[in-house]
Design a protein around this motif. Structure first.
Motif, mmCIF file in Angstrom:
data_model
loop_
_atom_site.group_PDB
_atom_site.id
_atom_site.type_symbol
_atom_site.label_atom_id
_atom_site.label_comp_id
_atom_site.label_asym_id
_atom_site.label_seq_id
_atom_site.Cartn_x
_atom_site.Cartn_y
_atom_site.Cartn_z
ATOM 1 N N SER A 1 0.831 -1.199 0.000
ATOM 2 C CA SER A 1 0.000 0.000 0.000
ATOM 3 C C SER A 1 0.865 1.248 0.000
ATOM 4 C CB SER A 1 -0.928 0.004 1.226
ATOM 5 O OG SER A 1 -1.597 1.238 1.306
ATOM 6 N N SER A 2 0.958 1.895 -1.163
ATOM 7 C CA SER A 2 1.749 3.126 -1.237
ATOM 8 C C SER A 2 1.115 4.228 -0.404
ATOM 9 C CB SER A 2 1.903 3.569 -2.693
ATOM 10 O OG SER A 2 0.652 3.879 -3.279
ATOM 11 N N LEU A 3 -0.211 4.194 -0.260
ATOM 12 C CA LEU A 3 -0.877 5.215 0.542
ATOM 13 C C LEU A 3 -0.537 5.046 2.020
ATOM 14 C CD1 LEU A 3 -2.798 7.637 0.501
ATOM 15 C CD2 LEU A 3 -4.708 6.029 0.764
ATOM 16 N N ARG A 4 -0.483 3.801 2.482
ATOM 17 C CA ARG A 4 -0.081 3.557 3.869
ATOM 18 C C ARG A 4 1.332 4.082 4.119
ATOM 19 N NH1 ARG A 4 2.114 -2.093 6.342
ATOM 20 N NH2 ARG A 4 2.722 -1.260 8.374
ATOM 21 N N SER A 5 2.284 3.713 3.253
ATOM 22 C CA SER A 5 3.662 4.158 3.428
ATOM 23 C C SER A 5 3.765 5.674 3.353
ATOM 24 C CB SER A 5 4.554 3.528 2.356
ATOM 25 O OG SER A 5 4.535 2.122 2.447
ATOM 26 N N ALA A 6 2.977 6.283 2.480
ATOM 27 C CA ALA A 6 3.009 7.742 2.345
ATOM 28 C C ALA A 6 2.536 8.425 3.618
ATOM 29 C CB ALA A 6 2.142 8.171 1.157
ATOM 30 N N GLY A 7 1.586 7.807 4.311
ATOM 31 C CA GLY A 7 1.155 8.370 5.587
ATOM 32 C C GLY A 7 2.291 8.441 6.588
ATOM 33 N N GLY A 8 3.114 7.406 6.613
ATOM 34 C CA GLY A 8 4.279 7.418 7.493
ATOM 35 C C GLY A 8 5.298 8.454 7.068
ATOM 36 N N LEU A 9 5.507 8.588 5.771
ATOM 37 C CA LEU A 9 6.446 9.590 5.261
ATOM 38 C C LEU A 9 5.961 10.996 5.591
ATOM 39 C CD1 LEU A 9 9.031 9.986 3.544
ATOM 40 C CD2 LEU A 9 7.527 10.169 1.537
ATOM 41 N N PHE A 10 4.660 11.225 5.489
ATOM 42 C CA PHE A 10 4.086 12.522 5.841
ATOM 43 C C PHE A 10 4.342 12.842 7.308
ATOM 44 C CE2 PHE A 10 0.820 15.451 7.180
ATOM 45 C CZ PHE A 10 0.636 16.302 6.100
ATOM 46 N N ARG A 11 4.102 11.853 8.173
ATOM 47 C CA ARG A 11 4.330 12.077 9.604
ATOM 48 C C ARG A 11 5.799 12.416 9.870
ATOM 49 N NH1 ARG A 11 0.159 10.218 12.924
ATOM 50 N NH2 ARG A 11 -1.429 8.925 11.892
#
Length: 697
Positions: free
Chosen positions: A299-309
């Motif tokens: 899930s690229s969206l899941r990983s992106a959430g972590g990168l955003f944080r």
């Protein structure tokens, strides 16, 4: 011919001195007149016969120690004056009752199959008839210190026989284990041990996994955890390695950025392998089609959430920009009456260089939308059907982004559009379909009554919280009731990964059926996770205790696939890491990062310290396979397999360890690829999310 030396509790062949019970090993003719009233009554009642083999001409000595009123520890010892060649050695336990429930960590569909020590993560054999329960646990201390021959377990349900043993075996298929001839027991002392536990307590019969989990964590896991296994020190350096690897040293291969419908989008690529290392001197050969996924695993969206944080915390605007580009890519997925595609990919080609052929992408100018090809129908992502599980997961992540990271009305609208479509395909009995035909939007024939529905429960409950639309809650609870009614009681933990990933054993004839010899379905812990999470959310929303009880039982079943110790034949740290299913070989699978927060949530709700420790261990286990200085043991293993690795490769993370059913000090079991969204990027996301929400550094 094998010699059996029998010490059945039912016919009293043991005598007791102080708190120790000794078996007479002189032969069957002398086993008589022994008192039994001093043996723990529950065990005496539960076991009809307990017998063990001799080794060659050696009868050995069996000694049992009473641990408490429900538990006995048995050790069998042989002093061999010479090496003994014997294909197999067994302890056999025959329960005195006819079990209706069976659990073992691995499938053994024929008499020649065994549960090899390779899959002893939290090893136990458990049987129950609803009135009493018997649990057998190998003595992992003996296995850790002295095991000249491979240990195994087996469960033969039709013959009501539980077996522990020692024998050489080979990996067959992906992944089962079969005995092989030629086992040799070396000269000297050979020891084998195990624990037997019995209970008739309602709470143990309701949740047969809690007592053995507590036993194993208390006896073997807790001290290891507190000493720094699986990872010592802070996790922040691992996160920094991840993002440096993805967006700097390996960025040429990992980061994908392109224009879609006039908007700039981007995300880390689905998968890279060692040929894409900046230190590799040969030609690049891409392992799979170049793509970006939003699917239950990747899930690229899941990983992106972590990168955003992370970008927000470190004030790194460039990383936040990249995270938002991944969000835009998820929102760009085309919809069809509310349902939407799960990946975007490029066309591939074969190129020839110096007479050798290599797999290469044609680039993002040659892209197409599709869905996960891990399904029963086609290996073509472009032709794959809509997967309801994948869509519900992506829509849930959209809601979490909207609620926790930044308000974006487009995310909420996209998820609501999908939810309305989802409600239209819910069946009258509550389940959601597995797959939908992309043309007709009609359900296909697989997994239409499966625990994959649990993911849709969690999604709909979150949407209910944000919109207060009661039809979302009603549909969610109806689906949850269906899973509680039909899946949990029989252990039918079948999902897409169970049969249509790398472990395809049984895909032709086991789907929807138990493996008769084990009285168990082929099971995957992914669907246990979705269900435990959904039950937790149902409890949180409704306050009904029944959901919490079912949730804890499901969580504990999932935790039976988590490592509660450190085997000596695992050459990286594994405590807290997860396997996958009962017909595969992984340790330290990347799903530990996904499971970690849920384990912590149950720990907080139930005030259970073990869950807190297991949850943090699960999170840490997701970083163990990373190539970096902070993991010296793992680093050495990587360099034995890929000696060209260097500082530019810090952050490279295989999704698991020992996947093929074997490991070795020379690096067997290490793998050759990184999936950012099911490896380092996923682990970093879990750390960043837990750090923000739990204030854990």
């Amino acid at each position: 011919m094998k010699r059996f030396f029998i010490f059945p509790f039912a016919i009293a062949i043991l005598f007791m001195f102080n708190n120790r019970i000794y078996a007479n090993t002189d032969g069957l003719s002398k086993k008589s007149g022994i008192r039994t009233e001093t043996f723990p009554p529950l065990l005496r009642k539960a076991i009809a016969r307990l017998q063990y083999d001799g080794l060659g001409a050696h009868s050995g000595k069996a000694e049992a120690t009473k641990i408490d009123e429900n538990t006995v520890h048995v050790i069998v010892t042989f002093s061999l004056k010479e090496a003994v060649q014997q294909d197999d050695w067994q302890v056999q336990i025959l329960p005195s009752f006819i079990p209706s429930f069976h659990w073992a960590p691995h499938l053994t569909p024929t008499d020649n199959h065994v549960i090899d020590q390779h899959v002893f993560r939290s090893p136990a054999l458990i049987v129950s008839d609803g009135k009493q329960q018997l649990t057998i646990i190998p003595d992992l201390e003996i296995l850790k210190e002295s095991a000249p021959v491979r240990w195994y377990m087996d469960m033969d349900a039709p013959n009501n026989r539980l077996t522990l043993g020692m024998a050489e075996n080979d990996v067959s298929g992906h992944i089962l284990f079969e005995r092989t001839p030629g086992t040799v027991f070396p000269k000297g002392e050979v020891r084998f041990g195990f624990y037997m536990m019995a209970s008739d307590k309602p709470e143990d019969l309701r949740n047969p996994f809690r007592r053995p989990l507590d036993f194993m964590w208390t006896r073997w896991g807790r001290d290891l955890y507190r000493s720094g296994n699986p990872v010592k020190g802070a996790l922040q350096p691992y996160v920094e390695h991840t993002y440096h690897w993805a967006f700097d040293s390996w960025s040429k291969s990992v980061w994908q950025e392109f224009t879609l419908n006039g908007k700039r989008v981007g995300a880390p690529v689905f998968i890279v392998n060692v040929t894409q290392s900046p230190n590799y001197l040969g030609e690049i050969n891409e392992r799979e089609f170049r793509s970006v996924w939003n699917q239950a695993w990747f899930s690229s969206l899941r990983s992106a959430g972590g990168l955003f944080r992370y970008g927000r915390r470190t004030k790194n605007k460039e990383l936040m920009r990249k995270a938002r580009m991944s969000k835009e890519l998820a929102l760009a997925a085309p919809k069809k009456e509310g349902f939407f595609y799960g990946l975007i990919a490029t066309e591939m080609e074969t190129v020839e260089i110096d007479g050798k052929k290599y797999h290469r992408s044609k680039g993002w100018d040659h892209s197409y939308w599709g869905n996960s090809n891990r399904n029963p129908y086609t290996w073509s992502a472009e032709e794959s059907p809509f997967h309801v599980l994948d869509m519900s997961w992506t829509a849930l992540l959209m809601l979490r982004w909207h609620e926790e990271l930044e308000k974006d009305a487009r995310l909420l609208a996209y998820a609501r559009d999908y939810a309305d479509a989802l409600l239209r395909v819910q069946t009258p009995d509550g389940f959601f379909p597995g797959w939908l035909d992309t043309k007709t939007l009609q359900p296909m024939q697989h997994l239409n009554r499966s625990p994959e529905s649990s993911m849709s429960v969690t999604f709909l409950l979150k949407l209910y919280e944000l919109t207060r639309r009661k039809d979302y809650k009603t549909a969610a609870l109806k689906a949850m009731d269906a899973v509680m009614r039909e899946i949990i009681p029989v252990g039918q933990w079948e999902d897409f990964e169970t049969y249509w990933s790398c472990s395809r054993v049984g895909a032709d004839d086991w789907v929807g059926k138990k493996v008769a010899r084990n009285n168990m379905f082929k099971q995957n812990n992914f669907s246990m996770f979705w269900t435990a999470e959904a039950l937790y959310e149902c409890y949180r929303i409704t306050g009904e205790e029944g959901y919490l009880q079912y949730g804890q039982r499901t969580l504990d079943k999932m935790l039976m696939t988590q490592a509660s110790w450190q085997p000596p034949y695992m050459h990286v740290n594994v405590l807290g890491g997860f396997g996958v299913l009962n017909a595969d070989g992984e340790w330290n699978d990347s799903r530990g990062s996904l499971f970690a927060e849920l384990i912590l949530q149950y720990g907080k709700q139930l005030n259970e310290k073990e869950y807190e420790e297991r949850g943090i261990a699960a999170l840490k286990s997701a970083f163990v396979m990373m190539y970096c200085p902070e993991n010296p043991q793992t680093k050495r293993q990587w360099e034995k397999v890929w000696p060209f690795f260097g500082p530019e490769d810090y952050g490279f993370t295989m999704e698991n360890y020992g996947h093929g059913g074997r490991t070795s000090p020379e690096g067997e079991g290490m793998g050759e690829f990184t999936i950012y969204d099911w490896g380092n990027g996923a682990a970093a996301e879990a750390y960043n999310r837990i750090r923000d929400r739990w204030k854990i550094d």
